[in-house]
Motif scaffolding. Structure first.
Motif, mmCIF file in Angstrom:
data_model
loop_
_atom_site.group_PDB
_atom_site.id
_atom_site.type_symbol
_atom_site.label_atom_id
_atom_site.label_comp_id
_atom_site.label_asym_id
_atom_site.label_seq_id
_atom_site.Cartn_x
_atom_site.Cartn_y
_atom_site.Cartn_z
ATOM 1 N N MET A 141 0.826 -1.210 0.000
ATOM 2 C CA MET A 141 0.000 0.000 0.000
ATOM 3 C C MET A 141 0.861 1.261 0.000
ATOM 4 O O MET A 141 0.624 2.190 -0.790
ATOM 5 N N LEU A 142 1.870 1.297 0.848
ATOM 6 C CA LEU A 142 2.692 2.502 0.947
ATOM 7 C C LEU A 142 3.537 2.711 -0.306
ATOM 8 O O LEU A 142 3.650 3.833 -0.813
ATOM 9 N N ASP A 143 4.144 1.631 -0.795
ATOM 10 C CA ASP A 143 4.965 1.746 -2.006
ATOM 11 C C ASP A 143 4.151 2.244 -3.186
ATOM 12 O O ASP A 143 4.585 3.148 -3.927
ATOM 13 N N ARG A 144 2.967 1.676 -3.382
ATOM 14 C CA ARG A 144 2.133 2.063 -4.521
ATOM 15 C C ARG A 144 1.561 3.470 -4.350
ATOM 16 O O ARG A 144 1.110 4.083 -5.303
ATOM 17 N N SER A 145 1.625 3.978 -3.116
ATOM 18 C CA SER A 145 1.141 5.334 -2.841
ATOM 19 C C SER A 145 2.273 6.352 -2.849
ATOM 20 O O SER A 145 2.054 7.529 -2.536
ATOM 21 N N GLY A 146 3.477 5.909 -3.192
ATOM 22 C CA GLY A 146 4.604 6.826 -3.316
ATOM 23 C C GLY A 146 5.286 7.181 -2.016
ATOM 24 O O GLY A 146 5.994 8.190 -1.944
ATOM 25 N N MET A 147 5.083 6.353 -0.976
ATOM 26 C CA MET A 147 5.715 6.623 0.320
ATOM 27 C C MET A 147 6.851 5.623 0.546
ATOM 28 O O MET A 147 6.635 4.422 0.562
ATOM 29 N N ALA A 148 8.047 6.137 0.720
ATOM 30 C CA ALA A 148 9.220 5.291 0.901
ATOM 31 C C ALA A 148 9.273 4.733 2.316
ATOM 32 O O ALA A 148 8.929 5.420 3.288
ATOM 33 N N THR A 149 9.706 3.486 2.429
ATOM 34 C CA THR A 149 9.846 2.840 3.736
ATOM 35 C C THR A 149 11.257 2.308 3.976
ATOM 36 O O THR A 149 11.601 1.984 5.119
ATOM 37 N N GLY A 150 12.037 2.169 2.909
ATOM 38 C CA GLY A 150 13.352 1.564 3.033
ATOM 39 C C GLY A 150 13.336 0.050 2.931
ATOM 40 O O GLY A 150 14.386 -0.588 2.925
ATOM 41 N N PHE A 151 12.151 -0.542 2.836
ATOM 42 C CA PHE A 151 12.020 -1.994 2.694
ATOM 43 C C PHE A 151 11.999 -2.378 1.217
ATOM 44 O O PHE A 151 11.538 -1.614 0.372
ATOM 45 N N ASP A 152 12.443 -3.576 0.940
ATOM 46 C CA ASP A 152 12.332 -4.178 -0.380
ATOM 47 C C ASP A 152 11.171 -5.172 -0.337
ATOM 48 O O ASP A 152 11.214 -6.154 0.409
ATOM 49 N N LEU A 153 10.138 -4.908 -1.130
ATOM 50 C CA LEU A 153 8.938 -5.746 -1.070
ATOM 51 C C LEU A 153 9.229 -7.177 -1.507
ATOM 52 O O LEU A 153 8.732 -8.138 -0.904
ATOM 53 N N THR A 154 10.032 -7.352 -2.534
ATOM 54 C CA THR A 154 10.345 -8.700 -3.008
ATOM 55 C C THR A 154 11.030 -9.522 -1.923
ATOM 56 O O THR A 154 10.669 -10.676 -1.659
ATOM 57 N N ARG A 155 12.002 -8.926 -1.267
ATOM 58 C CA ARG A 155 12.713 -9.655 -0.213
ATOM 59 C C ARG A 155 11.795 -9.903 0.989
ATOM 60 O O ARG A 155 11.928 -10.921 1.681
ATOM 61 N N THR A 156 10.875 -8.988 1.240
ATOM 62 C CA THR A 156 9.925 -9.188 2.333
ATOM 63 C C THR A 156 9.003 -10.362 2.029
ATOM 64 O O THR A 156 8.708 -11.194 2.907
ATOM 65 N N ILE A 157 8.541 -10.462 0.779
ATOM 66 C CA ILE A 157 7.697 -11.595 0.389
ATOM 67 C C ILE A 157 8.470 -12.904 0.510
ATOM 68 O O ILE A 157 7.947 -13.924 0.989
ATOM 69 N N GLU A 158 9.722 -12.911 0.087
ATOM 70 C CA GLU A 158 10.548 -14.109 0.224
ATOM 71 C C GLU A 158 10.688 -14.504 1.694
ATOM 72 O O GLU A 158 10.621 -15.686 2.051
ATOM 73 N N ALA A 159 10.875 -13.507 2.559
ATOM 74 C CA ALA A 159 10.971 -13.794 3.992
ATOM 75 C C ALA A 159 9.662 -14.376 4.518
ATOM 76 O O ALA A 159 9.658 -15.285 5.360
ATOM 77 N N ALA A 160 8.522 -13.868 4.033
ATOM 78 C CA ALA A 160 7.226 -14.383 4.461
ATOM 79 C C ALA A 160 7.039 -15.831 4.008
ATOM 80 O O ALA A 160 6.472 -16.656 4.747
ATOM 81 N N GLN A 161 7.501 -16.145 2.817
ATOM 82 C CA GLN A 161 7.417 -17.522 2.346
ATOM 83 C C GLN A 161 8.276 -18.443 3.205
ATOM 84 O O GLN A 161 7.871 -19.565 3.546
ATOM 85 N N TRP A 162 9.444 -17.978 3.575
ATOM 86 C CA TRP A 162 10.303 -18.741 4.492
ATOM 87 C C TRP A 162 9.608 -18.947 5.830
ATOM 88 O O TRP A 162 9.577 -20.061 6.374
#
Length: 313
Positions: free
Chosen positions: A258-279
Motif C-alpha cells: 500500500m505505501l509503495d504504490r502510494s509513493g511513500m518510501a519505507t526503506g524496505f524491499d517488497l520482493t525480499r519481504t515476500i521471500e521472507a514471508a514464504q520462508w
C-alpha cells in the motif's frame, strides 16, 4: 499532503510470535530477525522481558539479543518491558531501545500488569527515566488505546491525558495500540490527531491489529493523521495472549504494498519481504494471514513462489 516516507517497526519476532503455540527456537528467531534486516528493517521488536511462565515464547530474550550482537549501528533492536524488573533485565543486555507499556483501561491493566491504568502510566514513566539514566533510548506504548476487551469503549480523553503525562518523561515516541483490533479509520484519525497535538513535538507511533479486517485502512488513516511510524509483522502473525480474540498484526508485506504504490518510501524491499514471508510460512508449517505474499506484487515481477526448506530460503 501525505508524507514522503513512513517508518516501519517490524514486530514479528516479539508480538508476532508471543501468541503462537509452537515454540520458535532461539536460532530461528534470530534468522527471522536477520531476514527482516536484509529486507530493509531498521527498527525491530526482538524480545520482551516478561515471565516465562506467562509468555513461554519470550523465555529466551537474553539469548536472542546475545545472538544479535554484531548488528550494524543503524539497526535499533527493541525490548518490551512491563515493569522495573523487566527493565533491569533488559538493561543487562545489549538491547538498543527499551519499550515500556501502559494500558488504557483499569480492567485490562489489572489483568495484564496487576495495576490500574494510571498506575501503569507511573510505572512506564519510571522505566523511561531509568533507561534514559542508563544511556538507552526509551519509548512507550499505550495498550488498548482504541478499545478494551473487558470494558468496551475507551474514552479518548483518558488516552490523551495518559499521553500528556507520559510526555513529561520525554520518551522518544508514544505509541497508540489497537491491541484487540477494534478501531476503524475515523477513530484512528481522531485519536492520532488529538494525541499528536497534545504531545508535540514527540512523535506518535501506531500499533494495529487486523482482527476485524480494518488494519490496513486504519494504517492509512494513521498516516493521513500524521503518525510518524507504524508497527507491522511479517505474514500478519501475532496476537495478545491476555486479550480474548486479539488476532494478528497488520502484515508487513501488505502494508509495504500500500505505501509503495502510494509513493511513500519505507526503506524496505517488497520482493525480499515476500521471500521472507514464504520462508516464515515454511517454518510455521502453515499458511500466514498476509495477502500480498500469496498474490504477489503488482506490476508482476520475476518473483515466483520460492521452494522453501526449514533451513531458510
Amino acid at each position: 499532503m501525505y508524507p514522503d516516507t513512513v517508518e516501519l517497526v517490524e514486530v514479528s519476532a516479539r508480538d508476532g510470535l508471543q501468541n503462537e503455540n509452537m515454540v520458535f527456537p532461539t536460532e530461528r528467531k534470530i534468522a527471522l530477525i536477520r531476514h527482516m534486516i536484509a529486507a530493509g528493517a531498521k527498527r525491530l521488536e526482538v524480545a520482551s522481558f516478561v515471565r516465562a511462565d506467562r509468555v513461554p515464547q519470550m523465555a529466551d530474550a537474553e539469548a536472542v539479543i546475545a545472538g544479535l550482537s554484531a548488528l550494524p549501528e543503524d539497526i535499533v533492536t527493541i525490548g518490551l518491558v512491563m515493569n522495573k524488573r523487566g527493565a533491569l533485565r533488559a538493561l543487562e543486555t545489549a538491547i538498543r531501545q527499551i519499550g515500556a507499556v501502559c494500558v488504557a483501561s483499569d480492567s485490562f491493566a489489572q489483568r495484564n500488569q496487576g495495576q490500574t491504568s494510571m498506575e501503569s502510566v507511573d510505572v512506564a514513566i519510571d522505566i523511561i527515566r531509568l533507561a534514559r539514566a542508563e544511556g538507552r533510548s526509551a519509548q512507550v506504548t499505550i495498550g488498548a488505546a482504541f478499545g478494551c476487551p473487558f470494558e468496551g469503549e475507551v474514552d479518548p480523553a483518558h488516552v490523551v491525558a495518559m499521553a500528556e503525562r507520559l510526555a513529561e518523561a520525554e520518551p522518544s515516541e508514544i505509541a497508540l495500540a489497537d491491541t484487540i483490533g477494534v478501531a476503524v479509520p475515523q477513530h484512528v484519525s481522531d485519536l492520532v490527531s488529538k494525541v499528536r497535538e497534545a504531545i508535540h513535538p514527540i512523535p506518535v507511533r501506531v500499533h494495529l491489529h487486523n482482527t476485524r479486517n480494518t488494519g490496513i485502512a486504519n494504517a492509512w488513516a494513521a498516516v493521513q493523521a500524521g503518525a510518524a511510524t507504524l508497527d507491522s509483522a511479517l505474514g500478519g502473525i501475532g496476537g495478545c495472549p491476555f486479550a480474548p480474540a486479539a488476532t494478528g498484526n497488520i502484515a508487513t508485506e501488505d502494508l509495504l504494498y500500500m505505501l509503495d504504490r502510494s509513493g511513500m518510501a519505507t526503506g524496505f524491499d517488497l520482493t525480499r519481504t515476500i521471500e521472507a514471508a514464504q520462508w516464515l510460512s515454511t517454518q510455521m508449517e502453515r499458511g500466514l494471514p498476509a495477502m500480498v505474499s500469496r498474490a504477489g506484487p503488482f506490476p508482476c515481477s520475476a518473483l515466483q513462489p520460492t521452494k522453501m526448506t526449514k533451513d531458510g530460503i
